[in-house]
Design a protein around this motif. Structure first.
Motif, PDB file in Angstrom:
ATOM      1  N   ILE A 130       0.802  -1.219   0.000  1.00  0.00           N
ATOM      2  CA  ILE A 130       0.000   0.000   0.000  1.00  0.00           C
ATOM      3  C   ILE A 130       0.839   1.274   0.000  1.00  0.00           C
ATOM      4  O   ILE A 130       0.302   2.365  -0.187  1.00  0.00           O
ATOM      5  CB  ILE A 130      -0.984   0.049   1.190  1.00  0.00           C
ATOM      6  CG1 ILE A 130      -0.217   0.155   2.529  1.00  0.00           C
ATOM      7  CG2 ILE A 130      -1.926  -1.134   1.169  1.00  0.00           C
ATOM      8  CD1 ILE A 130      -1.048   0.692   3.665  1.00  0.00           C
ATOM      9  N   GLY A 131       2.166   1.155   0.196  1.00  0.00           N
ATOM     10  CA  GLY A 131       2.993   2.358   0.242  1.00  0.00           C
ATOM     11  C   GLY A 131       4.413   2.100  -0.213  1.00  0.00           C
ATOM     12  O   GLY A 131       5.200   1.492   0.504  1.00  0.00           O
ATOM     13  N   ALA A 132       4.737   2.576  -1.419  1.00  0.00           N
ATOM     14  CA  ALA A 132       6.087   2.408  -1.956  1.00  0.00           C
ATOM     15  C   ALA A 132       6.519   3.715  -2.615  1.00  0.00           C
ATOM     16  O   ALA A 132       5.773   4.288  -3.410  1.00  0.00           O
ATOM     17  CB  ALA A 132       6.122   1.268  -2.974  1.00  0.00           C
ATOM     18  N   ASN A 133       7.703   4.189  -2.267  1.00  0.00           N
ATOM     19  CA  ASN A 133       8.214   5.456  -2.813  1.00  0.00           C
ATOM     20  C   ASN A 133       9.052   5.180  -4.064  1.00  0.00           C
ATOM     21  O   ASN A 133      10.260   5.379  -4.088  1.00  0.00           O
ATOM     22  CB  ASN A 133       9.043   6.171  -1.744  1.00  0.00           C
ATOM     23  CG  ASN A 133       8.227   6.486  -0.509  1.00  0.00           C
ATOM     24  OD1 ASN A 133       7.341   7.326  -0.531  1.00  0.00           O
ATOM     25  ND2 ASN A 133       8.513   5.783   0.577  1.00  0.00           N
ATOM     26  N   LEU A 134       8.380   4.724  -5.108  1.00  0.00           N
ATOM     27  CA  LEU A 134       9.088   4.282  -6.310  1.00  0.00           C
ATOM     28  C   LEU A 134       9.596   5.428  -7.171  1.00  0.00           C
ATOM     29  O   LEU A 134      10.301   5.195  -8.156  1.00  0.00           O
ATOM     30  CB  LEU A 134       8.178   3.365  -7.144  1.00  0.00           C
ATOM     31  CG  LEU A 134       7.748   2.065  -6.461  1.00  0.00           C
ATOM     32  CD1 LEU A 134       6.947   1.201  -7.432  1.00  0.00           C
ATOM     33  CD2 LEU A 134       8.939   1.278  -5.929  1.00  0.00           C
ATOM     34  N   THR A 135       9.252   6.676  -6.808  1.00  0.00           N
ATOM     35  CA  THR A 135       9.825   7.818  -7.518  1.00  0.00           C
ATOM     36  C   THR A 135      11.207   8.176  -6.974  1.00  0.00           C
ATOM     37  O   THR A 135      11.876   9.053  -7.529  1.00  0.00           O
ATOM     38  CB  THR A 135       8.923   9.059  -7.397  1.00  0.00           C
ATOM     39  OG1 THR A 135       8.761   9.394  -6.013  1.00  0.00           O
ATOM     40  CG2 THR A 135       7.556   8.812  -8.026  1.00  0.00           C
ATOM     41  N   ASP A 136      11.625   7.501  -5.914  1.00  0.00           N
ATOM     42  CA  ASP A 136      12.927   7.814  -5.325  1.00  0.00           C
ATOM     43  C   ASP A 136      14.048   7.554  -6.343  1.00  0.00           C
ATOM     44  O   ASP A 136      14.043   6.538  -7.045  1.00  0.00           O
ATOM     45  CB  ASP A 136      13.165   6.951  -4.077  1.00  0.00           C
ATOM     46  CG  ASP A 136      14.345   7.459  -3.271  1.00  0.00           C
ATOM     47  OD1 ASP A 136      15.498   7.165  -3.661  1.00  0.00           O
ATOM     48  OD2 ASP A 136      14.134   8.147  -2.274  1.00  0.00           O
ATOM     49  N   PRO A 137      15.019   8.474  -6.436  1.00  0.00           N
ATOM     50  CA  PRO A 137      16.112   8.326  -7.403  1.00  0.00           C
ATOM     51  C   PRO A 137      16.908   7.031  -7.261  1.00  0.00           C
ATOM     52  O   PRO A 137      17.584   6.618  -8.217  1.00  0.00           O
ATOM     53  CB  PRO A 137      17.003   9.547  -7.114  1.00  0.00           C
ATOM     54  CG  PRO A 137      16.085  10.559  -6.507  1.00  0.00           C
ATOM     55  CD  PRO A 137      15.094   9.758  -5.713  1.00  0.00           C
ATOM     56  N   LYS A 196      24.683  10.869  -7.227  1.00  0.00           N
ATOM     57  CA  LYS A 196      25.731  10.116  -7.928  1.00  0.00           C
ATOM     58  C   LYS A 196      25.153   8.862  -8.574  1.00  0.00           C
ATOM     59  O   LYS A 196      24.447   8.090  -7.921  1.00  0.00           O
ATOM     60  CB  LYS A 196      26.835   9.733  -6.943  1.00  0.00           C
ATOM     61  CG  LYS A 196      27.988   8.972  -7.582  1.00  0.00           C
ATOM     62  CD  LYS A 196      29.022   8.561  -6.534  1.00  0.00           C
ATOM     63  CE  LYS A 196      30.145   7.753  -7.165  1.00  0.00           C
ATOM     64  NZ  LYS A 196      31.120   7.279  -6.156  1.00  0.00           N
ATOM     65  N   GLN A 197      25.454   8.672  -9.853  1.00  0.00           N
ATOM     66  CA  GLN A 197      24.985   7.483 -10.568  1.00  0.00           C
ATOM     67  C   GLN A 197      25.852   6.288 -10.182  1.00  0.00           C
ATOM     68  O   GLN A 197      27.032   6.228 -10.506  1.00  0.00           O
ATOM     69  CB  GLN A 197      25.060   7.702 -12.088  1.00  0.00           C
ATOM     70  CG  GLN A 197      24.341   6.643 -12.902  1.00  0.00           C
ATOM     71  CD  GLN A 197      22.826   6.824 -12.894  1.00  0.00           C
ATOM     72  OE1 GLN A 197      22.333   7.923 -13.067  1.00  0.00           O
ATOM     73  NE2 GLN A 197      22.084   5.737 -12.722  1.00  0.00           N
ATOM     74  N   CYS A 198      25.244   5.335  -9.466  1.00  0.00           N
ATOM     75  CA  CYS A 198      26.015   4.172  -8.992  1.00  0.00           C
ATOM     76  C   CYS A 198      25.745   2.909  -9.804  1.00  0.00           C
ATOM     77  O   CYS A 198      26.561   1.990  -9.818  1.00  0.00           O
ATOM     78  CB  CYS A 198      25.701   3.917  -7.525  1.00  0.00           C
ATOM     79  SG  CYS A 198      26.285   5.227  -6.426  1.00  0.00           S
ATOM     80  N   HIS A 199      24.572   2.849 -10.429  1.00  0.00           N
ATOM     81  CA  HIS A 199      24.258   1.690 -11.272  1.00  0.00           C
ATOM     82  C   HIS A 199      23.122   2.069 -12.218  1.00  0.00           C
ATOM     83  O   HIS A 199      22.555   3.163 -12.123  1.00  0.00           O
ATOM     84  CB  HIS A 199      23.897   0.459 -10.428  1.00  0.00           C
ATOM     85  CG  HIS A 199      22.729   0.649  -9.509  1.00  0.00           C
ATOM     86  ND1 HIS A 199      21.422   0.630  -9.938  1.00  0.00           N
ATOM     87  CD2 HIS A 199      22.671   0.851  -8.161  1.00  0.00           C
ATOM     88  CE1 HIS A 199      20.609   0.807  -8.918  1.00  0.00           C
ATOM     89  NE2 HIS A 199      21.339   0.949  -7.818  1.00  0.00           N
ATOM     90  N   ALA A 200      22.776   1.156 -13.098  1.00  0.00           N
ATOM     91  CA  ALA A 200      21.721   1.415 -14.078  1.00  0.00           C
ATOM     92  C   ALA A 200      20.358   1.519 -13.395  1.00  0.00           C
ATOM     93  O   ALA A 200      20.141   0.947 -12.329  1.00  0.00           O
ATOM     94  CB  ALA A 200      21.703   0.293 -15.113  1.00  0.00           C
ATOM     95  N   ALA A 201      19.448   2.249 -14.017  1.00  0.00           N
ATOM     96  CA  ALA A 201      18.061   2.283 -13.541  1.00  0.00           C
ATOM     97  C   ALA A 201      17.527   0.858 -13.535  1.00  0.00           C
ATOM     98  O   ALA A 201      17.700   0.115 -14.509  1.00  0.00           O
ATOM     99  CB  ALA A 201      17.221   3.179 -14.445  1.00  0.00           C
ATOM    100  N   ASP A 202      16.872   0.463 -12.445  1.00  0.00           N
ATOM    101  CA  ASP A 202      16.469  -0.946 -12.347  1.00  0.00           C
ATOM    102  C   ASP A 202      15.054  -1.130 -11.804  1.00  0.00           C
ATOM    103  O   ASP A 202      14.734  -2.182 -11.250  1.00  0.00           O
ATOM    104  CB  ASP A 202      17.468  -1.719 -11.489  1.00  0.00           C
ATOM    105  CG  ASP A 202      17.508  -1.248 -10.029  1.00  0.00           C
ATOM    106  OD1 ASP A 202      16.989  -0.159  -9.733  1.00  0.00           O
ATOM    107  OD2 ASP A 202      18.064  -1.981  -9.187  1.00  0.00           O
TER     108      ASP A 202
END
Length: 303
Positions: A13-20, A29-35
């Motif tokens: 019911i609650g997930a912050n999937l917009t988090d970078p 800092k880009q540490c890995h590919a978008a997943d």
């Protein structure tokens, strides 16, 4: 990867999937590919059927909706989090009207008003008086959309209950998410027809577990609040977790493994396992089905 695949049905019911973090970005800092797609695929493997992405401001709600539109299993909320509520100060009515419009224009995806409420642990973001005022204003969104509430409460149950009682005619249902309060506080929320949302932050201490043991299962919902609120080894609940996931540091990212310290929806199974252990007198499959049906009743009454 964990052991046996769970076939029970879950709704986060609650997930912050917009988090970078789900784009591989940590502190800029880009540490890995978008997943995110990989994360969602892993969630499906462990029984996730639906995930509600929480919106914490008008802009964040727009982002959550955009992500929700990318996959049939995803839904979202529209609201202004207490730590962001100063955003309503310039033109509150325009802000409210925009939230109402966003909600009504996307009725197939927006399933709740929130995340909104009170947070007295982080007053440095927004003073108490502003939180109270701007929380109360958002009941106009609930009244105009007839959607359930997705409530945030941190060290503020007394004031939250007072405002909820004052606006009782504006809503019919909702959830106090990430609940970590006392049983007395929970009972007061239940008496208003609300549900209690549990995640890793709800299960940290022995006192938390004692409260959960007392809660009626027909009023429980579960969540991850990812990428936050994972069940950590230091939590009292950790001994009840059966399903373990292999994880690696973000710099050593692997598609087949979780990122250490980044919670994700698949971990809903761990939250369920803890609750199931605390409700040992109830068959686990029955418990899972009850929580699933509770969630359907609150957020997806027409499905």
């Amino acid at each position: 990867m964990a052991g046996s695949i769970i076939r029970r049905r879950f709704i986060d019911i609650g997930a912050n999937l917009t988090d970078p973090m789900y784009q591989g970005l940590y502190n800029g800092k880009q540490c890995h590919a978008a997943d995110l797609k990989t994360v969602l695929s892993r969630a499906v493997q462990f029984g996730l059927e639906k995930i509600i992405i929480t919106g914490g401001s008008l802009e964040d709600s727009e982002k959550a909706l955009k992500v929700a539109k990318s996959d049939p299993m995803l839904y979202s909320t529209v609201g202004c989090h207490p730590t962001r509520c100063l955003e309503l100060e310039d033109d509150a009515q325009q802000y409210i009207d925009s939230m109402v419009k966003l909600t009504k224009d996307n009725a197939d995806k927006v399933v709740a008003v929130g995340e909104f409420g009170l947070d007295y642990d982080r007053l440095h973001f927004c003073p108490k008086e502003a939180q109270i005022k701007n929380f109360a204003l958002q009941f106009e969104v609930a009244e105009k959309t007839k959607l359930p509430l997705f409530l945030h409460c941190r060290n503020a149950a007394t004031d939250l209950l007072e405002i909820l009682n004052r606006h009782r005619d504006s809503y019919t249902s909702g959830v106090v998410h990430s609940f970590d309060g006392t049983y007395k506080e929970a009972k007061s929320f239940l008496d208003l027809g609300l549900y209690i949302g549990l995640n890793g932050c709800s299960l940290k201490t022995d006192a938390n577990l004692e409260v959960v043991q007392k809660l009626p299962i027909d009023r429980l919902l579960i969540e991850t609040d990812c990428p936050w609120c994972e069940i950590k080894a230091s939590h009292a609940s950790s001994e009840h977790v059966q399903t373990k996931f292999e994880s690696v540091k973000k710099e050593k990212w692997s598609e087949a493994k979780q990122v250490k310290g980044r919670n994700e929806p698949a971990n809903i199974v761990q939250v369920f396992e803890v609750i199931s252990k605390l409700k040992a007198d109830i068959d686990a499959d029955t418990l899972a089905q009850t929580i699933y049906e509770n969630t359907q009743k609150v957020f997806f009454p027409n499905s």
